[in-house]
Scaffold this active site. Structure first.
Site, PDB file in Angstrom:
ATOM      1  N   GLY A   1      45.471  36.184  50.655  1.00 28.10           N
ATOM      2  CA  GLY A   1      45.337  37.457  51.361  1.00 28.10           C
ATOM      3  C   GLY A   1      44.436  37.325  52.577  1.00 28.10           C
ATOM      4  O   GLY A   1      44.734  37.840  53.664  1.00 28.10           O
TER       5      GLY A   1
ATOM      6  N   LEU B   1      42.554  47.789  41.646  1.00 24.82           N
ATOM      7  CA  LEU B   1      43.903  48.056  41.112  1.00 24.82           C
ATOM      8  C   LEU B   1      43.884  48.329  39.610  1.00 24.82           C
ATOM      9  O   LEU B   1      44.892  48.754  39.054  1.00 24.82           O
ATOM     10  CB  LEU B   1      44.821  46.864  41.418  1.00 24.82           C
ATOM     11  CG  LEU B   1      45.141  46.677  42.903  1.00 24.82           C
ATOM     12  CD1 LEU B   1      45.634  45.259  43.175  1.00 24.82           C
ATOM     13  CD2 LEU B   1      46.180  47.688  43.379  1.00 24.82           C
TER      14      LEU B   1
ATOM     15  N   ASN C   1      49.402  41.813  47.734  1.00 25.58           N
ATOM     16  CA  ASN C   1      49.093  40.396  47.506  1.00 25.58           C
ATOM     17  C   ASN C   1      48.100  40.160  46.361  1.00 25.58           C
ATOM     18  O   ASN C   1      48.139  39.124  45.713  1.00 25.58           O
ATOM     19  CB  ASN C   1      48.547  39.824  48.825  1.00 25.58           C
ATOM     20  CG  ASN C   1      47.775  38.537  48.638  1.00 25.58           C
ATOM     21  OD1 ASN C   1      48.357  37.454  48.649  1.00 25.58           O
ATOM     22  ND2 ASN C   1      46.461  38.634  48.440  1.00 25.58           N
TER      23      ASN C   1
ATOM     24  N   THR D   1      47.159  45.241  36.860  1.00 34.09           N
ATOM     25  CA  THR D   1      46.669  44.831  38.183  1.00 34.09           C
ATOM     26  C   THR D   1      47.839  44.431  39.092  1.00 34.09           C
ATOM     27  O   THR D   1      47.988  44.939  40.206  1.00 34.09           O
ATOM     28  CB  THR D   1      45.736  43.594  38.056  1.00 34.09           C
ATOM     29  OG1 THR D   1      44.710  43.875  37.109  1.00 34.09           O
ATOM     30  CG2 THR D   1      45.145  43.210  39.391  1.00 34.09           C
TER      31      THR D   1
ATOM     32  N   SER E   1      55.877  35.089  42.090  1.00 36.46           N
ATOM     33  CA  SER E   1      55.590  33.684  41.801  1.00 36.46           C
ATOM     34  C   SER E   1      56.796  33.095  41.090  1.00 36.46           C
ATOM     35  O   SER E   1      57.505  33.821  40.369  1.00 36.46           O
ATOM     36  CB  SER E   1      54.368  33.592  40.884  1.00 36.46           C
ATOM     37  OG  SER E   1      54.287  32.300  40.301  1.00 36.46           O
TER      38      SER E   1
ATOM     39  N   TYR F   1      49.475  39.073  22.037  1.00 37.53           N
ATOM     40  CA  TYR F   1      49.310  38.799  23.470  1.00 37.53           C
ATOM     41  C   TYR F   1      49.478  37.318  23.780  1.00 37.53           C
ATOM     42  O   TYR F   1      48.912  36.458  23.091  1.00 37.53           O
ATOM     43  CB  TYR F   1      47.919  39.265  23.912  1.00 37.53           C
ATOM     44  CG  TYR F   1      47.623  39.056  25.379  1.00 37.53           C
ATOM     45  CD1 TYR F   1      48.314  39.753  26.359  1.00 37.53           C
ATOM     46  CD2 TYR F   1      46.629  38.155  25.791  1.00 37.53           C
ATOM     47  CE1 TYR F   1      48.034  39.565  27.715  1.00 37.53           C
ATOM     48  CE2 TYR F   1      46.332  37.967  27.132  1.00 37.53           C
ATOM     49  CZ  TYR F   1      47.047  38.681  28.090  1.00 37.53           C
ATOM     50  OH  TYR F   1      46.760  38.507  29.416  1.00 37.53           O
TER      51      TYR F   1
END
Ligand SMILES: NC(=O)c1ccc[n+]([C@@H]2O[C@H](COP(=O)([O-])OP(=O)(O)OC[C@H]3O[C@@H](n4cnc5c(N)ncnc54)[C@H](OP(=O)(O)O)[C@@H]3O)[C@@H](O)[C@H]2O)c1
Length: 308
Positions: free
Chosen positions: A30, A77, A103, A124, A151, A171
């Site tokens: 970024g 975020l 980004n 996020t 990605s 998770y």
């Protein structure tokens, strides 16, 4: 092979009078994108959580580009309240936005939840950006572009629309990152479909494997695991994340290209890497119906917070 840099990509581009908003502009890709876009004459708004780091990035950009026009906006975020405040601050700084570059990101974080109860990587990387984009969309200029960092890691997992926030499954930090990066591509597909009539196009980007601080949550075993992953195309060489990395000025070239290239003027809803359109994106990430469903669920999860 010559790998283009961000400065190669912006050569000859004049964005005087235009505004570019970049999330995660305090570091890595970024920050490098902000430097390159500043050379075009654009007003660049840098957003991230750490305001001290944003100021340092602003100072660095000014030292590289003395005529740079930059502003900073605090954005977290992981909090819809912060996203809302940040969107209002952006609107105060710029009535019209020409490039929105989503980004910012985190990768392979231990399990956690955002202020609004979302799983951290999905919250996020996708939901925070979903809310920000929703709030800023009315201010995107005709001819504007939305550039979303995804990605090749999106191939690790589709999004589970029945359990977006990991409430019913054990998770897995790799699958959670993959799902968030798939969500980034699906968000791009849905945005381009909804906004192209207004002249706004959207692009998803894989920057390559780039030396930044993104890997801060990885240990040796994680690097081993990634190195064993098979490439999407069997004819392609395996990527060794410890060997095949780019520097940010090369890694950020594709996202800056997506933001400025005249070659992409009549194109959108595409996945980009190496400054070209790539067709090896996972089919589930480009599915229109899947994208529309994710968008509806994201809208519901973000609630009233996404309405200006
Ligand atoms: N580097 C790679 O090899 C690679 C490969 C594929 C895709 N990508 C994607 O490229 C993007 C940029 O990554 P990078 O490599 O430049 O990572 P980085 O060096 O770790 O930078 C991440 C940026 O995101 C910001 N950020 C993180 N959490 C945030 C939050 N909750 N709210 C607002 N900003 C937040 C950070 O600033 P603060 O901490 O101050 O908020 C920082 O500016 C990510 O979306 C990543 O998934 C990177």
């Amino acid at each position: 092979m010559h790998t283009p840099t961000t400065l190669d990509v912006v050569e000859g581009i004049d964005f005087t009078g235009k505004t570019c908003v970049i999330t995660g502009a305090s570091a890595g890709l970024g920050r490098e994108s902000a430097r390159a876009l500043a050379t075009t004459g654009a007003h660049v708004i840098l957003a991230a959580r750490n305001v001290g780091a944003l100021r340092d990035a602003q100072d660095w950009i000014r030292s590289e580009v003395p005529a740079a026009s930059t502003s900073i906006v605090a954005l977290d975020l992981t909090s819809l309240a912060s996203v809302r405040t940040a969107a209002a601050a952006v609107r105060d700084l710029a009535p019209q936005i020409h490039v929105l570059m989503n980004n910012a990101g985190v990768m392979f974080t231990p399990f956690g939840r955002t202020a609004d109860g979302f799983e951290i990587q999905f919250g996020t990387n996708h939901l925070g950006h979903y809310a920000l984009t929703r709030l800023l969309s009315p201010h995107l200029a005709e001819g504007g572009r939305i550039v979303i960092l995804s990605s090749d890691g999106h191939r690790m997992s589709d999004v589970d629309l029945d359990d977006l926030n990991w409430e019913r499954r054990k998770y897995d930090k790799f699958a959670a990152y993959g799902a968030s990066k798939t969500a980034n591509v699906l968000h791009m597909v849905d945005l381009d479909r909804r906004m192209r009539d207004r002249g706004v196009r959207a692009y998803a980007v894989h920057p390559g494997v780039v030396a930044t601080s993104l890997a801060r949550h990885m240990n040796r075993a994680d690097f081993e695991r990634l190195t064993r992953l098979e490439p999407a195309d069997p004819g392609q060489a395996k990527v060794d994340v410890r060997r095949d990395f780019l520097m940010p000025e090369q890694g950020a070239a594709t996202q800056v290209w997506a933001a400025v290239s005249p070659e992409l003027a009549d194109t959108g809803s595409v996945y980009l890497a190496d400054c070209r359109i790539r067709d090896d994106v996972a089919p589930y990430a480009m599915d229109d119906a899947h994208a529309a469903e994710l968008s509806q669920l994201s809208e519901k999860l973000c609630g009233a917070g996404v309405h200006p």
